[in-house]
Write a protein that holds these residues in place. Structure first.
Motif, PDB file in Angstrom:
ATOM      1  N   ASN A 371     -36.835 -36.752   3.730  1.00 50.59           N
ATOM      2  CA  ASN A 371     -37.111 -35.497   4.431  1.00 50.59           C
ATOM      3  C   ASN A 371     -38.402 -34.862   3.906  1.00 50.59           C
ATOM      4  O   ASN A 371     -38.516 -33.664   3.747  1.00 50.59           O
ATOM      5  N   GLN A 402     -34.108 -37.346  -0.982  1.00 50.93           N
ATOM      6  CA  GLN A 402     -34.005 -35.927  -0.623  1.00 50.93           C
ATOM      7  C   GLN A 402     -35.080 -35.193  -1.418  1.00 50.93           C
ATOM      8  O   GLN A 402     -34.857 -34.712  -2.528  1.00 50.93           O
ATOM      9  N   LEU A 408     -31.546 -33.107   5.822  1.00 53.46           N
ATOM     10  CA  LEU A 408     -31.531 -34.558   5.661  1.00 53.46           C
ATOM     11  C   LEU A 408     -30.180 -35.030   6.184  1.00 53.46           C
ATOM     12  O   LEU A 408     -29.172 -35.032   5.479  1.00 53.46           O
ATOM     13  N   LEU A 433     -25.945 -39.046  -2.078  1.00 51.65           N
ATOM     14  CA  LEU A 433     -26.666 -39.563  -0.908  1.00 51.65           C
ATOM     15  C   LEU A 433     -26.100 -40.903  -0.457  1.00 51.65           C
ATOM     16  O   LEU A 433     -26.301 -41.307   0.699  1.00 51.65           O
TER      17      LEU A 433
END
Length: 511
Positions: A371, A402, A408, A433
């Motif tokens: 992102n 991230q 995201l 994640l």
């Protein structure tokens, strides 16, 4: 006496003592050759081939003189260098017993000067050794293709026209040799190959249409630039033979077999941020630096369908804040990453994304999400990847970064993924994640099971009957794409994740 001078005197004495005057006899027609036909690489009109070598042997015990070595056609397009001497006809060439000489051959053929009846033809000649009953010959053969050449003009000083590709982080213009396409250059057909020098630029509010079967060849540091408010539509169709007769192919301009799988031969297809409605259907993009670089942030910015992108020195598909739909596509092998998405909005359905890169040090993963733009500008990312394969020869083929507080959002739904869940690597272990228990992130994802690719080292990414991708599908997305990249029904047999339906690889090698 210094050592260098002494050595020089010794070498001179040895060579002088070994040298002898010799007399020769005429060649008796018993020369031998390293090949009886020299096949020069396929070339475009007015572009030189590579240089090929012919070795000529004297197998006899006599020192001989070859009365003449010459091309049969006095006005030949072939060029020779015979035993270090340039010329297409040389007389009285001496050749010691059991010795050999080299002849170097190349050609540049002007298609327009010959009475060709099609867009390609075999150009031939012969090298003749001696004459009469003792004459021997070696054939020369080159396949010559006519082409449409597109290139930048020069100004009054001889400088080649340049265009602005982008600006760097400091606001400086990044320029390259290039040119704007005229209105009469905005339809590329299959009638002749296109050879592009520099960047061909589609002007604002214009559409480049590429018809099924077209062949596009880029020279080094060349490519295609889609301007703001412009579009490219690559409208290939399904093919039924190995010749890929209806596929549109983007590649380099060196046609020699040696370069058929060499990456970095040309630049990229660069789609700018305000470009609209770009599409590639049944298109192959290979051997460049970046296959497609997309910045189009508009809805329907780019649609890839039934296409293949592979063997690029940096990225296959690089997107920064792009808006892209990808369906039934194979994107594999890149020096950094086959697919890298930095911000933007993406949908991937029934795709095969893989990296088995071995041409140099491999830097990234098969699929990378972030992102943040590469310039470190925060930007939100939304990505939906369904019924797909993400695989390769690394322990991890997925990288998620991230890098900012922007959104995201991503979801992997019914995918076969190369990912070592037992890792102790701090970048992955206990990292939210990669939380495989979170259905909002990963749903029905299978890791580290063999996709059974046909031959990933040769970019053959079909899957066999033992593939763990078989049955790994969400029916909703199967209904959206009932046929695979080859037109095979996903409903007649058990559907599989990825771009291909499985086949028996042992009996089917028609790729």
């Amino acid at each position: 006496m210094n050592r260098f001078l002494f050595t020089l005197i010794v070498i001179t004495t040895v060579f002088t003592s070994c040298r002898k005057d010799f007399s020769t006899v005429p060649s008796s027609g018993n020369l031998r050759f390293s090949r009886d036909t020299v096949f020069l690489d396929t070339t475009f009109t007015r572009i030189a081939t590579n240089t090929y070598t012919l070795k000529v042997y004297n197998p006899t015990s006599n020192d001989i003189t070859i009365p003449s070595i010459a091309l049969e056609n006095a006005n030949s397009y072939y060029r020779l260098m015979i035993d270090g001497k340039r010329g297409n006809s040389i007389a009285n060439v001496n050749l010691l017993a059991h010795d050999s000489l080299f002849i170097f051959v190349e050609t540049t053929v002007d298609f327009d000067q010959l009475a060709a009846t099609s867009n390609e033809f075999l150009y031939t000649d012969r090298i003749l050794f001696d004459a009469g009953s003792l004459q021997q010959d070696v054939d020369l053969v080159t396949l010559v293709k006519d082409a449409v050449f597109l290139y930048p003009s020069k100004d009054n000083t001889g400088s080649i026209n340049t265009i602005v590709l982008a600006t760097d982080n400091e606001g400086k213009e990044i320029k390259s040799e290039g040119f704007l396409l005229d209105d009469n250059q905005l339809v590329w057909s299959k009638d002749k190959p296109y050879v592009i020098y520099g960047y061909a630029v589609i002007p604002e509010n214009k559409i480049l249409e590429i018809e099924a079967g077209a062949r596009i060849h880029f020279h080094k540091n060349s490519g295609l630039l889609v301007s703001d408010k412009a579009s490219v539509k690559s409208k290939g169709a399904i093919s039924t033979t190995k010749d890929m007769e209806n596929e549109i192919i983007f590649e380099g301009d060196n046609l020699k077999d040696l370069y058929s799988d060499v990456s970095g031969q040309w630049g990229t297809i660069w789609i700018k941020s305000e470009s609209v409605n770009n599409s590639f259907e049944y298109t192959t993009i290979k051997n460049g630096t970046i296959g497609i670089r997309c910045e189009s942030k508009n809805l329907n910015g780019l649609h890839l369908r039934n296409s293949t992108i592979y063997n690029h020195s940096n990225y296959g598909l690089l997107s920064e804040n792009g808006f892209i739909d990808v369906e039934n596509c194979v994107i594999n092998d890149a020096g950094i990453a086959p697919v890298a998405l930095y911000g933007g909005n993406y949908n991937f359905n029934h795709c095969t994304i893989a990296n088995y890169w071995t041409a140099s040090y491999r830097q990234g993963k098969a699929l990378e999400l972030s992102n943040q733009l590469r310039s470190q500008t925060p930007i939100s990312l939304m990505a939906q990847i369904s019924n797909s394969i993400i695989y390769g020869n690394s322990r991890f083929e997925l990288k998620i970064t991230q890098a900012s507080d922007q959104n995201l959002v991503y979801n992997f739904n019914h995918c076969l993924l190369k990912f070592d869940q037992d890792t102790n690597d701090d970048d992955y272990k206990n990292n939210p994640l990669y939380d495989f228990s979170n259905p909002l992130i990963l749903k029905s994802v299978v890791t580290n099971e063999d996709p059974d690719f046909e031959d990933a080292s040769k970019n053959k990414m079909r899957i066999g009957l033992d593939s763990k991708a078989i049955g790994l599908v969400d029916p909703f997305y199967v209904n959206l794409l009932p046929l695979d990249i080859k037109g095979v029904s996903r409903k007649d047999t058990q559907a599989a994740a990825g771009a291909y339906q499985p086949i028996d690889l042992k009996i089917d090698s028609n790729e």
